[in-house]
Design a protein around this motif. Sequence first.
Motif, mmCIF file in Angstrom:
data_model
loop_
_atom_site.group_PDB
_atom_site.id
_atom_site.type_symbol
_atom_site.label_atom_id
_atom_site.label_comp_id
_atom_site.label_asym_id
_atom_site.label_seq_id
_atom_site.Cartn_x
_atom_site.Cartn_y
_atom_site.Cartn_z
ATOM 1 N N THR A 86 102.715 -134.163 -10.200
ATOM 2 C CA THR A 86 103.810 -135.017 -9.769
ATOM 3 C C THR A 86 104.548 -134.307 -8.646
ATOM 4 N N ILE A 87 104.709 -134.983 -7.519
ATOM 5 C CA ILE A 87 105.461 -134.447 -6.383
ATOM 6 C C ILE A 87 106.740 -135.255 -6.297
ATOM 7 N N ALA A 88 107.853 -134.641 -6.654
ATOM 8 C CA ALA A 88 109.111 -135.353 -6.853
ATOM 9 C C ALA A 88 110.069 -135.077 -5.695
ATOM 10 N N GLY A 89 109.912 -135.807 -4.603
ATOM 11 C CA GLY A 89 110.782 -135.632 -3.456
ATOM 12 C C GLY A 89 112.230 -135.977 -3.737
ATOM 13 N N GLN A 90 112.474 -136.748 -4.808
ATOM 14 C CA GLN A 90 113.844 -137.100 -5.153
ATOM 15 C C GLN A 90 114.660 -135.893 -5.592
ATOM 16 N N THR A 91 114.008 -134.781 -5.938
ATOM 17 C CA THR A 91 114.727 -133.589 -6.388
ATOM 18 C C THR A 91 115.263 -132.759 -5.227
ATOM 19 N N ALA A 92 114.819 -133.026 -4.003
ATOM 20 C CA ALA A 92 115.230 -132.211 -2.864
ATOM 21 C C ALA A 92 116.703 -132.437 -2.548
ATOM 22 N N PRO A 93 117.412 -131.391 -2.135
ATOM 23 C CA PRO A 93 118.781 -131.613 -1.656
ATOM 24 C C PRO A 93 118.772 -132.509 -0.430
ATOM 25 N N ALA A 94 119.871 -133.229 -0.213
ATOM 26 C CA ALA A 94 119.963 -134.088 0.967
ATOM 27 C C ALA A 94 119.722 -133.245 2.219
ATOM 28 N N PRO A 95 118.991 -133.785 3.195
ATOM 29 C CA PRO A 95 118.530 -135.165 3.329
ATOM 30 C C PRO A 95 117.083 -135.402 2.882
ATOM 31 N N ALA A 141 89.980 -141.287 -4.718
ATOM 32 C CA ALA A 141 90.928 -140.868 -5.755
ATOM 33 C C ALA A 141 91.012 -141.918 -6.864
ATOM 34 N N ALA A 142 91.645 -141.538 -7.976
ATOM 35 C CA ALA A 142 91.796 -142.454 -9.109
ATOM 36 C C ALA A 142 93.110 -142.166 -9.835
ATOM 37 N N ARG A 143 93.691 -143.221 -10.361
ATOM 38 C CA ARG A 143 94.927 -143.145 -11.136
ATOM 39 C C ARG A 143 96.016 -142.414 -10.349
ATOM 40 N N VAL A 144 96.466 -143.087 -9.307
ATOM 41 C CA VAL A 144 97.459 -142.538 -8.390
ATOM 42 C C VAL A 144 98.606 -143.533 -8.260
ATOM 43 N N VAL A 145 99.836 -143.017 -8.240
ATOM 44 C CA VAL A 145 101.017 -143.822 -7.965
ATOM 45 C C VAL A 145 101.745 -143.211 -6.776
ATOM 46 N N VAL A 146 101.923 -144.008 -5.726
ATOM 47 C CA VAL A 146 102.682 -143.597 -4.543
ATOM 48 C C VAL A 146 103.884 -144.523 -4.468
ATOM 49 N N GLU A 147 105.068 -143.956 -4.658
ATOM 50 C CA GLU A 147 106.263 -144.781 -4.876
ATOM 51 C C GLU A 147 107.434 -144.285 -4.036
ATOM 52 N N ASN A 148 108.143 -145.244 -3.432
ATOM 53 C CA ASN A 148 109.353 -144.934 -2.672
ATOM 54 C C ASN A 148 109.119 -143.827 -1.650
ATOM 55 N N CYS A 149 108.056 -143.993 -0.863
ATOM 56 C CA CYS A 149 107.807 -143.085 0.255
ATOM 57 C C CYS A 149 107.915 -143.855 1.564
ATOM 58 N N THR A 150 108.088 -143.128 2.645
ATOM 59 C CA THR A 150 108.120 -143.696 3.989
ATOM 60 C C THR A 150 106.975 -143.110 4.787
ATOM 61 N N PHE A 151 106.149 -143.989 5.360
ATOM 62 C CA PHE A 151 105.006 -143.568 6.166
ATOM 63 C C PHE A 151 105.106 -144.239 7.529
ATOM 64 N N MET A 152 105.227 -143.432 8.562
ATOM 65 C CA MET A 152 105.400 -143.981 9.905
ATOM 66 C C MET A 152 104.552 -143.218 10.920
ATOM 67 N N ALA A 362 111.679 -144.113 1.219
ATOM 68 C CA ALA A 362 112.123 -142.883 0.548
ATOM 69 C C ALA A 362 113.635 -142.858 0.386
ATOM 70 N N ARG A 363 114.091 -142.386 -0.783
ATOM 71 C CA ARG A 363 115.490 -142.085 -1.048
ATOM 72 C C ARG A 363 116.435 -143.193 -0.574
ATOM 73 N N PRO A 364 116.390 -144.360 -1.199
ATOM 74 C CA PRO A 364 117.253 -145.463 -0.747
ATOM 75 C C PRO A 364 118.736 -145.117 -0.753
ATOM 76 N N GLY A 420 122.503 -139.898 -13.540
ATOM 77 C CA GLY A 420 122.398 -141.134 -12.773
ATOM 78 C C GLY A 420 122.610 -140.939 -11.294
ATOM 79 N N LEU A 421 122.962 -139.746 -10.855
ATOM 80 C CA LEU A 421 123.201 -139.456 -9.449
ATOM 81 C C LEU A 421 122.101 -138.558 -8.898
ATOM 82 N N TYR A 422 121.439 -139.027 -7.853
ATOM 83 C CA TYR A 422 120.411 -138.232 -7.190
ATOM 84 C C TYR A 422 121.049 -137.281 -6.171
ATOM 85 N N PRO A 423 120.340 -136.219 -5.777
ATOM 86 C CA PRO A 423 120.879 -135.343 -4.737
ATOM 87 C C PRO A 423 121.213 -136.118 -3.467
#
Length: 445
Positions: A86-95, A141-152, A362-364, A420-423
């Motif tokens: 699991t790669i949890a980008g939501q744990t990173a300090p802002a931004p 790949a198999a059994r993958v979830v990619v969620e709330n990311c930004t790809f540009m 990412a990170r709404p 309930g509060l993200y970084p």
Amino acid sequence: MRRFLAVFAAVSLAALAAPAVDAHPQDPTRGGAGGRIIRVTTLAKDGPGSLRAAIAAKGPRIIVFEVGGVIDLERSGIDISNPFVTIAGQTAPAPGITIIKGGIDIKTHDVKLAHIRVLTGADGQPKRSGWEADALSTVGAARVVVENCTFMWGVDENMSASGPRFTGTTVAQWRAGTSHDIVFRLNLAAEGLANASHPKGEHSKGSLVHDNATGIVFDRNIWAHNVERSPLVKGGAQVLMVNNLIYNPQKRAVHYNLMDLEWTGQPHVTGEITAIGNVMRGGNDTDAGLPFLMLGGVGDLAFFGRENLAVDRLGNPLPMFGRYGTTAAKLIEAPAPLASLEGYRILPAGQVETVLLATAGARPWDRGSEELRVLFFIAEGRGEVIDDESEVGGYPMIAPTSAPFDEAAWDLETMTPKSGLYPGQKPGTQEGLSARDRAMRGGKP
């Protein structure tokens, strides 16, 4: 600019406080849940404490971040080859974490990736010179979830499910040998570069679902300003699309194509698309009369569609179906969904744009400048297909930040903060985010 960012952030947070609407079925994987914690402590592209080193580790693991800022891959890629992560980008300090000048390939099984920004870009490479990175792709790949990311700024695709076309001798073996059971949820895939460094020339592409990939789900994503492939579904693939927004496609939006040149000597396999409650909205680049779905190639497509909406930039209705080429390929309209809809709380099409502009990417709660620009321009009916990231300001300059990760403050199964509060999230919006998180866990407190 500052005023527009502040206004958009306020609108996004207000929408996040609305009642939860994003229930969905159980994910096909737990990723690295239950494994050891690995902390990313440097923004260097490799070496001790880097994201690349954490990804290369073996065994079940949860990757968290004690740094925020830009990881410059210097025109290289990151391969995820070891499973149960699991790669949890939501744990990173802002931004948060922004990856530039490269992309991510997922080449294994049981992976969860969330709240990461990938801004690939041409990085000054000459046109057609051969630099052709995807922003994100699964490769067999198999059994993958990619969620709330930004790809540009992908030079190939922005967000794809790929792999070998024919592994083994039977259809079942083909499907087992390529990407399967992949969920793309609440992502932003925007501004694929058109005439950049890809050796084929024009290559502004949203998402490719490669031949024989199955169990591919697109759930509440945004595609914006891509010439084609939102998504392209190749021969024999099986795709479910629920509540996605496609804005300003140029030549094609959704399309299906089994190419005879690629299937020579192999029996054709009918593809499947189930599309429920999706919205296609034309923009400044969209061809007049562009259909929601186009059929090309020589293979048949079984299609079930319900409550999809397609309009041009002035709000006039667009056709649901068209074709390119003069082959005998048939559209077979199915009487019932071809994929299971159990567990989905499906939005009416009229609500899709408002909800996704507030919750996709990412990170709404902590948007980056590029996300804000793209999302705000969608709301205003602005923006266009680009050839190079320099046309929209180039790579962002982000000062690095750091903060320790407090394991006790997080639910390590869902990777949501117990407060309930993200970084980077300001107090006063936790009620809406908590409701959203409960919906993501199937309504459990």
